[in-house]
Structures are given as C-alpha cells and as structure tokens.
Scaffold this motif. Structure first.
Motif, PDB file in Angstrom:
ATOM      1  N   ASP A 118      28.511  10.227 -18.257  1.00 18.80           N
ATOM      2  CA  ASP A 118      27.876   9.267 -17.269  1.00 18.80           C
ATOM      3  C   ASP A 118      27.854   9.797 -16.044  1.00 18.80           C
ATOM      4  O   ASP A 118      28.610   9.681 -15.135  1.00 18.80           O
ATOM      5  CB  ASP A 118      28.497   7.646 -17.338  1.00 18.80           C
ATOM      6  N   LEU A 119      27.033  11.043 -15.941  1.00 19.23           N
ATOM      7  CA  LEU A 119      27.164  12.094 -14.637  1.00 19.23           C
ATOM      8  C   LEU A 119      26.755  11.111 -13.513  1.00 19.23           C
ATOM      9  O   LEU A 119      27.470  11.361 -12.395  1.00 19.23           O
ATOM     10  CB  LEU A 119      26.390  13.166 -14.955  1.00 19.23           C
ATOM     11  N   ALA A 120      25.670  10.454 -13.823  1.00 25.93           N
ATOM     12  CA  ALA A 120      25.372   9.627 -12.382  1.00 25.93           C
ATOM     13  C   ALA A 120      26.288   8.710 -11.965  1.00 25.93           C
ATOM     14  O   ALA A 120      26.426   8.726 -10.756  1.00 25.93           O
ATOM     15  CB  ALA A 120      23.695   8.731 -12.821  1.00 25.93           C
ATOM     16  N   HIS A 121      27.244   8.062 -12.797  1.00 27.93           N
ATOM     17  CA  HIS A 121      28.289   7.355 -12.405  1.00 27.93           C
ATOM     18  C   HIS A 121      29.242   8.152 -11.594  1.00 27.93           C
ATOM     19  O   HIS A 121      29.765   7.573 -10.713  1.00 27.93           O
ATOM     20  CB  HIS A 121      28.809   6.271 -13.375  1.00 27.93           C
ATOM     21  N   ALA A 122      29.575   9.230 -12.075  1.00 35.06           N
ATOM     22  CA  ALA A 122      30.561  10.205 -11.691  1.00 35.06           C
ATOM     23  C   ALA A 122      30.248  10.402 -10.425  1.00 35.06           C
ATOM     24  O   ALA A 122      31.012  10.581  -9.472  1.00 35.06           O
ATOM     25  CB  ALA A 122      30.591  11.218 -12.633  1.00 35.06           C
TER      26      ALA A 122
END
Length: 305
Positions: free
Chosen positions: A231-235
């Motif tokens: 979940d790169l967007a959340h990271a």
C-alpha cells in the motif's frame, strides 16, 4: 541471535539522564516499553545517539543489563571503540548478558579501501561468534565505504549480518547491493538511518527497514508495514505527515537534543538532559518543535492515522 533476515524497525534508543547527568534507570524501563509498544522489532543501544562515548565502561554494561532484562525484542549493542581491546570487552559482556548482536562503525583513521577491509577482517576475528552490524555513516565517521568493500566484507566475514546504511546520498548503494545479492552475493539485512529522512525511498530500493532514532518511532513502523503490504499510497501519506519533524530533527548538532526534548514531552523519559559536553535547546527551538508537533498531530487526525 541477529541474522541476515532481520527486518522492520530497530529503534536507536537514547540514554536517559537525570538533570545532574546520572543515568535515569526508571526512564530506561519506560523507554523500552514505549519503543516496543510503538512497533519496534528490535532496539539498538549505546550508539552515537545513545551518547555511548560519554558513559563509563561500567555504565555501558549496566545499561545493556537493564535494557536486555526489560526487552522482549532483540537488542543490538554499539561497541565501536578506538581499540579492539575495549571493543571485545564490551561485545563479550553484551553477548553474555543476552544481546542479539553488536554494531561497529569504522574509525576515522581509515583512509583506503584496503585499510577498511583489513579493519573489518580484524573486527570479525576479535568479536568471534558475535553477529555484527557494519555501520556505514560517512557524514560522521568521515570514512567512505564503497559498495565493493561492503560486498567483500560480507563475502569474507560470515558474522557480518547487517548493514546500517547511513550514506548520503546512498540510495544507489542500496540498489547496487541488492543487485549484487540477486546475482549471487550473500544477502544481508539492510536497515537505514539518517533519522528516517529517506525511509520510504530506501524501502523501495530494497532496504529491510529502519535503524534510527526518530522520536516518533510509530511513523517508521507504519511506513515499513504499509510498504511491505504493497500500500504505497498509504505509506506516502504517513511519511509525508511526519516529514516536517523529520526534517527539523535532521539539524546537525541539534538532532539528539530535539529527540530527547520530544521524548520528554511525550512522557517517555523524565528529562531531556544531554550529558555534557552537550547543550540544551534554546527557548525558541523548543517553541518551534512544539509548533511542528501540534501541526503534525492535526494532520494525523485529518488522515485518521
């Protein structure tokens, strides 16, 4: 025992002191509990941030005993020293107490690749079976350790199981090390420092996590978990929310004092004392830290983090 599979967040711990400079043992217990509660998968003590050079030999051993007794996660102990005798004495004591491994930074006297390689050959011999972390922090040590030398140390020294990566800029170094392991070189753990300033990019380049002392360790644990979950967007949302504080902490000469002040404000340690030589923050600096912390809290609330 520490090995090549180590991952997550090995938080670099401060050494709490009372206002008179004595070690604050009660704050050590509270600090260990806090770091683990915030997601630490390991702790690193007696590093540069731990003011190791300001402790007596007995204090160093006593701190290791206290932290190991309190902790439920692996402990790495910084044992860097001007000479191998002092390094071996502390390493042997730490491992006997129950540490998982030790960390060694190169002394500033090393000027050539051959000298660096020879130093770590000697280090591995002196430390015996103790797993060790190679700390690559040229901004402080003034020793530049090329990728080729790291790979040779890893090839020659089976007890070198981790790189603490703090080169700057150093993202290409991580990529090169991972490319080498993909091509058949022995793969070791890479945990990154620099206050978390490049943590997200370092993870994307192949690092296994963080080993640094940012005063909000939950940020590092959450970023690592989100990135590993894909979940790169959340990271990125998490990373961006904390970036003003990460940036402010990164000031040379002030980072430790800022971290101790923040940890004291959070109730983790009783006092923000930096053992002499080392000064306290000015009133203006404290106000700036407080303002950043307030805005950070507001951003986290909006993001529901």
């Amino acid at each position: 025992m520490l090995d090549e599979t180590a991952a997550g967040v090995f938080t670099i711990a401060v050494t709490p002191f009372l206002p008179d400079g004595a070690v604050d043992w009660d704050s050590i217990d509270r600090m260990v509990d806090f770091y683990i509660a915030q997601g630490a998968t390991g702790l690193t003590i007696l590093g540069m941030m731990g003011e190791a050079g300001k402790l007596t030999a007995q204090e160093s051993v006593d701190v290791v005993k206290r932290v190991v007794a309190r902790s439920s996660v692996p402990i790495v102990v910084g044992v860097s020293a001007p000479g191998f005798a002092a390094m071996k004495t502390l390493s042997d004591a730490a491992m006997d107490i129950g540490a998982a491994g030790v960390m060694v930074a190169p002394p500033g006297s090393l000027k050539t690749d051959t000298q660096i390689l020879g130093y770590y050959h000697n280090t591995a011999e002196v430390l015996g079976n103790a797993p060790f972390v190679l700390q690559d922090f040229p901004l402080v040590t003034n020793v530049v350790v090329p990728t080729s030398v790291i790979l040779q140390v890893v090839a020659d020294c089976p007890t070198c199981v981790m790189l603490k990566h703090e080169d700057w800029p150093g993202l290409d170094k991580i990529s090169a090390l991972r490319a080498a392991s993909d091509a058949g070189a022995r793969r070791i753990s890479i945990l990154c420092g620099n206050g978390g300033l490049f943590l997200l990019e370092e993870m994307l380049r192949g690092a296994d996590g963080a080993m640094t002392g940012f005063a909000y360790p939950e940020m590092m644990a959450q970023v690592v978990a989100a990135q590993q979950a894909g979940d790169l967007a959340h990271a990125r949302d998490i990373f961006d929310a904390y970036m003003p504080m990460v940036r402010y902490e990164a000031q040379p000469g002030l980072g430790l004092a800022i971290r101790k002040y923040t940890l004291a404000q959070r109730g983790v340690i009783a006092h923000d004392t930096v053992r002499k030589p080392g000064g306290a923050l000015s009133a203006a600096t404290r106000e700036e830290v407080d303002a950043i912390a307030q805005r950070q809290a507001a951003k986290l609330k909006v993001l529901d983090l």
